[in-house]
Scaffold this active site. Structure first.
Site, PDB file in Angstrom:
ATOM      1  N   ALA A 161      -1.802  -2.130  11.585  1.00  0.00           N
ATOM      2  CA  ALA A 161      -2.529  -1.497  12.699  1.00  0.00           C
ATOM      3  C   ALA A 161      -2.131  -2.152  14.018  1.00  0.00           C
ATOM      4  O   ALA A 161      -1.728  -3.309  14.063  1.00  0.00           O
ATOM      5  CB  ALA A 161      -4.023  -1.649  12.468  1.00  0.00           C
ATOM      6  N   LYS A 196     -14.123   4.368   7.766  1.00  0.00           N
ATOM      7  CA  LYS A 196     -13.519   3.226   7.060  1.00  0.00           C
ATOM      8  C   LYS A 196     -13.976   1.899   7.684  1.00  0.00           C
ATOM      9  O   LYS A 196     -14.219   0.917   6.979  1.00  0.00           O
ATOM     10  CB  LYS A 196     -11.989   3.342   7.087  1.00  0.00           C
ATOM     11  CG  LYS A 196     -11.260   2.149   6.433  1.00  0.00           C
ATOM     12  CD  LYS A 196     -11.662   1.987   4.989  1.00  0.00           C
ATOM     13  CE  LYS A 196     -10.969   0.926   4.181  1.00  0.00           C
ATOM     14  NZ  LYS A 196     -10.390  -0.234   4.742  1.00  0.00           N
ATOM     15  N   VAL A 208       1.666   1.246   8.145  1.00  0.00           N
ATOM     16  CA  VAL A 208       2.257   0.093   8.828  1.00  0.00           C
ATOM     17  C   VAL A 208       1.090  -0.701   9.434  1.00  0.00           C
ATOM     18  O   VAL A 208      -0.009  -0.166   9.548  1.00  0.00           O
ATOM     19  CB  VAL A 208       3.249   0.553   9.934  1.00  0.00           C
ATOM     20  CG1 VAL A 208       4.403   1.333   9.322  1.00  0.00           C
ATOM     21  CG2 VAL A 208       2.562   1.397  11.003  1.00  0.00           C
ATOM     22  N   MET A 237       0.832  -1.214   0.000  1.00  0.00           N
ATOM     23  CA  MET A 237       0.000   0.000   0.000  1.00  0.00           C
ATOM     24  C   MET A 237       0.866   1.265   0.000  1.00  0.00           C
ATOM     25  O   MET A 237       0.660   2.173  -0.797  1.00  0.00           O
ATOM     26  CB  MET A 237      -0.933   0.019   1.221  1.00  0.00           C
ATOM     27  CG  MET A 237      -1.997  -1.038   1.210  1.00  0.00           C
ATOM     28  SD  MET A 237      -3.187  -0.846  -0.133  1.00  0.00           S
ATOM     29  CE  MET A 237      -4.147   0.549   0.411  1.00  0.00           C
ATOM     30  N   GLU A 278     -18.730  -3.866   3.446  1.00  0.00           N
ATOM     31  CA  GLU A 278     -17.970  -4.759   2.535  1.00  0.00           C
ATOM     32  C   GLU A 278     -18.204  -6.232   2.914  1.00  0.00           C
ATOM     33  O   GLU A 278     -18.480  -7.068   2.052  1.00  0.00           O
ATOM     34  CB  GLU A 278     -16.484  -4.389   2.643  1.00  0.00           C
ATOM     35  CG  GLU A 278     -15.504  -5.320   1.964  1.00  0.00           C
ATOM     36  CD  GLU A 278     -14.039  -4.919   2.260  1.00  0.00           C
ATOM     37  OE1 GLU A 278     -13.679  -3.747   2.050  1.00  0.00           O
ATOM     38  OE2 GLU A 278     -13.268  -5.788   2.715  1.00  0.00           O
ATOM     39  N   ASN A 313      -5.721   0.469   8.816  1.00  0.00           N
ATOM     40  CA  ASN A 313      -7.060   0.181   9.354  1.00  0.00           C
ATOM     41  C   ASN A 313      -6.984   0.142  10.880  1.00  0.00           C
ATOM     42  O   ASN A 313      -7.163  -0.895  11.509  1.00  0.00           O
ATOM     43  CB  ASN A 313      -7.563  -1.172   8.834  1.00  0.00           C
ATOM     44  CG  ASN A 313      -8.208  -1.053   7.467  1.00  0.00           C
ATOM     45  OD1 ASN A 313      -8.739  -0.009   7.103  1.00  0.00           O
ATOM     46  ND2 ASN A 313      -8.189  -2.143   6.713  1.00  0.00           N
ATOM     47  N   HIS A 370     -17.330   1.247   6.362  1.00  0.00           N
ATOM     48  CA  HIS A 370     -17.136   0.803   4.973  1.00  0.00           C
ATOM     49  C   HIS A 370     -16.851  -0.696   4.964  1.00  0.00           C
ATOM     50  O   HIS A 370     -17.418  -1.461   4.185  1.00  0.00           O
ATOM     51  CB  HIS A 370     -15.976   1.601   4.349  1.00  0.00           C
ATOM     52  CG  HIS A 370     -15.448   1.023   3.071  1.00  0.00           C
ATOM     53  ND1 HIS A 370     -14.657  -0.117   3.036  1.00  0.00           N
ATOM     54  CD2 HIS A 370     -15.606   1.395   1.777  1.00  0.00           C
ATOM     55  CE1 HIS A 370     -14.359  -0.409   1.783  1.00  0.00           C
ATOM     56  NE2 HIS A 370     -14.922   0.499   0.993  1.00  0.00           N
ATOM     57  N   ASN A 371     -15.961  -1.129   5.843  1.00  0.00           N
ATOM     58  CA  ASN A 371     -15.583  -2.545   5.848  1.00  0.00           C
ATOM     59  C   ASN A 371     -16.721  -3.438   6.333  1.00  0.00           C
ATOM     60  O   ASN A 371     -16.880  -4.551   5.837  1.00  0.00           O
ATOM     61  CB  ASN A 371     -14.331  -2.751   6.706  1.00  0.00           C
ATOM     62  CG  ASN A 371     -13.077  -2.366   5.955  1.00  0.00           C
ATOM     63  OD1 ASN A 371     -13.117  -1.509   5.078  1.00  0.00           O
ATOM     64  ND2 ASN A 371     -11.966  -2.965   6.295  1.00  0.00           N
ATOM     65  N   GLY A 378      -7.544  -1.368  -1.949  1.00  0.00           N
ATOM     66  CA  GLY A 378      -6.507  -2.388  -2.096  1.00  0.00           C
ATOM     67  C   GLY A 378      -5.294  -1.856  -2.837  1.00  0.00           C
ATOM     68  O   GLY A 378      -5.132  -0.640  -3.000  1.00  0.00           O
ATOM     69  N   SER A 428      -9.187   3.029   1.086  1.00  0.00           N
ATOM     70  CA  SER A 428      -9.803   1.830   0.513  1.00  0.00           C
ATOM     71  C   SER A 428      -9.467   1.676  -0.961  1.00  0.00           C
ATOM     72  O   SER A 428      -9.287   2.657  -1.672  1.00  0.00           O
ATOM     73  CB  SER A 428     -11.318   1.871   0.674  1.00  0.00           C
ATOM     74  OG  SER A 428     -11.884   0.712   0.084  1.00  0.00           O
TER      75      SER A 428
HETATM   76  C1  6PG Z   1     -10.319  -1.879   1.478  1.00  0.00           C
HETATM   77  C2  6PG Z   1     -10.431  -3.162   2.288  1.00  0.00           C
HETATM   78  C3  6PG Z   1      -9.203  -3.480   3.065  1.00  0.00           C
HETATM   79  C4  6PG Z   1      -9.352  -4.722   3.951  1.00  0.00           C
HETATM   80  C5  6PG Z   1      -9.404  -5.994   3.201  1.00  0.00           C
HETATM   81  C6  6PG Z   1      -9.343  -7.244   4.049  1.00  0.00           C
HETATM   82  O1  6PG Z   1     -11.187  -1.048   1.679  1.00  0.00           O
HETATM   83  O2  6PG Z   1      -9.416  -1.758   0.667  1.00  0.00           O
HETATM   84  O3  6PG Z   1     -11.494  -3.028   3.181  1.00  0.00           O
HETATM   85  O4  6PG Z   1      -8.904  -2.361   3.848  1.00  0.00           O
HETATM   86  O5  6PG Z   1      -8.268  -4.766   4.786  1.00  0.00           O
HETATM   87  O6  6PG Z   1     -10.536  -6.033   2.393  1.00  0.00           O
HETATM   88  O7  6PG Z   1     -10.286  -7.298   5.041  1.00  0.00           O
HETATM   89  P1  6PG Z   1     -10.534  -8.651   5.830  1.00  0.00           P
HETATM   90  O8  6PG Z   1      -9.226  -9.370   5.925  1.00  0.00           O
HETATM   91  O9  6PG Z   1     -11.036  -8.289   7.183  1.00  0.00           O
HETATM   92  O10 6PG Z   1     -11.526  -9.427   5.029  1.00  0.00           O
END
Ligand code: 6PG
Length: 466
Positions: A75, A181, A73, A13, A188, A101, A184-185, A129, A127
């Site tokens: 979390a 965030k 780095v 990242m 997700e 995160n 958001h997750n 990836g 966010s």
């Molecule tokens: C993003 C994702 C990312 C997250 C991974 C893995 O927005 O780019 O949310 O930050 O770390 O998707 O998440 P998990 O390992 O908890 O599934």
């Protein structure tokens, strides 16, 4: 030439964000305590305005004032260790950004710790990836508005862009960025679980072949389901395993892992008394998936009886599409209601329509559905839940019966659809004026004298039930 931005942590990242910034014309200095990462950046940034520092001091010395430094780095404790190392080298007005995160409560503690030093601390969700970092992520900075003013130009240039501008905004006070965030997750997790359930039904109950499934998801991505996650699903389904030539996804063990951000969303929602069962179920289903050996053992004890239901494939596909549409909307509804509640409780002052705007590009939960969500919150900034919005009333009315049909079919066929049915049940309960919770109140008063309210007059009442 002094650098305009510093990056600590040159994993995928951090490395990609540095290259993204350099492509936009910024001079960036990167530092990682691992010399291999330093070397990789030096090699891959040849010809770009990128410097590589060998020490933290070298990084700090390379920067223009106020210094802008991002930490990417892992979390947790490492973030604190890096802050301890770098902050004595900084001066008031410098800006430290945590782009990982991090849990929002850690961000609050770090802000509290750094405020007396005059260093601005910005907790920022990133966010998208590794590809997002390289070509345009969605970024959710929060904390110090003065700090953001110094970052705005760079962040807007490197962010994903939609017709609605760059996918970055100042989310709000304190830990607003990391909270946003986290939500958001949570969304997700819910969307991914819903997709996996629909894939399971189509395959196991619908008997659809792998290439048919791939064509369905590809087709859906040209409809109102158009989204990064549906697109990703189509791409995943297209991939063949090089060793066996089977579809790769069929060779992958059905144990889903997690880093915990979905769980944090559920935990925080519980603290704030906000129901978000679709997200809760998505988290629980990851745990359940991990219990592979127990599932095998239980499956042997409860073998499936023959299911003679005949399935009309075309009808099933149409129901699945509508159910996914419904589930996605409910996932957003629950996440956004939590975000509003957190904003009020923690004084974040989050503008929900603006958050939706920056989720429209670059991030994992981007989808065309966000256009209507944005409209709903623009019409009513105090909207409690999109189920209440005139924008969505016709949509929910149209979709709900198909979700019900699909859920019934799945349950009859012993197919787990926990997130789909949780979404439907949430919708049903949310739109039911009188729930049987009166009985719960009566029971509480019976055994604990907890009192109850009445429907015909105000006040608090207790009955001697015996
Ligand atoms: C993003 C994702 C990312 C997250 C991974 C893995 O927005 O780019 O949310 O930050 O770390 O998707 O998440 P998990 O390992 O908890 O599934």
């Amino acid at each position: 030439m002094p650098a305009e931005f510093g990056m600590i942590g040159l994993g995928t990242m951090g490395h990609n964000l540095v290259l993204n910034m350099a492509d936009k014309g910024f001079t960036v200095c990167g530092y990682d305590r691992n010399p291999d990462q330093q070397k990789r950046l030096a090699e891959e940034s040849a010809g770009k305005p990128v410097q590589v520092a060998r020490t933290m001091q070298e990084l700090v010395d390379s920067l223009t004032i106020p210094r802008r430094i991002m930490l990417l780095v892992p979390a947790g404790k490492i973030v604190d260790a890096v802050i301890d190392e770098v902050s004595p080298l900084l001066q008031p007005g410098d800006i430290l950004i945590d782009g990982g995160n991090s849990h929002f409560t850690d961000t609050d503690k770090r802000i509290e710790r750094l405020t007396p030093t005059g260093i601005h601390f910005t907790g920022m969700g990133v966010s998208g990836g590794e590809d997002g970092a390289r070509s345009g992520p969605s970024m959710m900075p929060g904390g110090s508005a003065a700090g953001y003013a110094e970052l705005k130009n760079i962040l807007e240039k490197i962010a994903a862009k939609t017709e609605d501008g760059p996918c970055v905004t100042f989310t709000g006070n304190g830990s607003a960025g990391h909270y946003t965030k986290m939500v958001h997750n949570g969304i997700e997790y819910a969307m991914m679980q819903l997709i996996s359930e629909v894939y399971g039904i189509l395959k196991n109950s619908g008997g659809l072949t792998h290439s048919a499934l791939q064509a369905i998801f590809t087709g859906w991505n040209k409809t109102e389901l158009q989204s990064f996650l549906v697109e990703t699903t189509a791409a995943v389904l297209a991939k063949k395993d090089e060793e066996t030539s089977h579809p790769l996804v069929e060779m992958i063990l059905d144990k889903a892992k997690q880093k915990g951000t979905g769980m944090w969303t559920s935990q925080s929602a519980m603290d704030l008394n906000v129901p978000l069962p679709t997200i809760d179920v998505a988290v629980s289903m990851r745990y359940l998936s991990a219990m592979k050996e127990e599932r095998i053992c239980a499956g042997e004890k409860y073998p499936l009886s023959k299911n003679n239901t005949t399935v009309n494939q075309q009808e099933l596909i149409a129901h699945c599409k509508n159910a996914l549409h419904f589930g996605f909307l409910i996932s957003y509804a629950q996440g956004l209601q939590l975000l509003s509640a957190a904003s009020a409780a923690y004084k974040y002052e989050i503008n929900i329509a603006e958050i939706i705007r920056i989720w429209k590009g670059g991030c994992i939960i981007r989808s065309v559905l966000l256009n209507d969500l944005q409209k709903a919150y623009q019409q009513d900034a105090a909207l409690t839940n999109i189920i209440q919005s005139p924008v969505f009333q016709p949509v929910f009315k149209q979709l709900q019966n198909d979700v019900a049909s699909l859920t019934i079919l799945a349950i009859t066929a012993h197919q787990p659809v926990a997130a789909l049915s949780a979404s439907l049940q949430y919708f049903i309960a949310y739109s039911t004026a009188r729930l049987p919770a009166n009985l719960v109140q009566a029971q509480r008063d019976y055994f604990g004298a907890h009192t109850y309210e009445r429907i015909d007059k105000p006040g608090s009442f207790h009955t001697d039930w015996n």
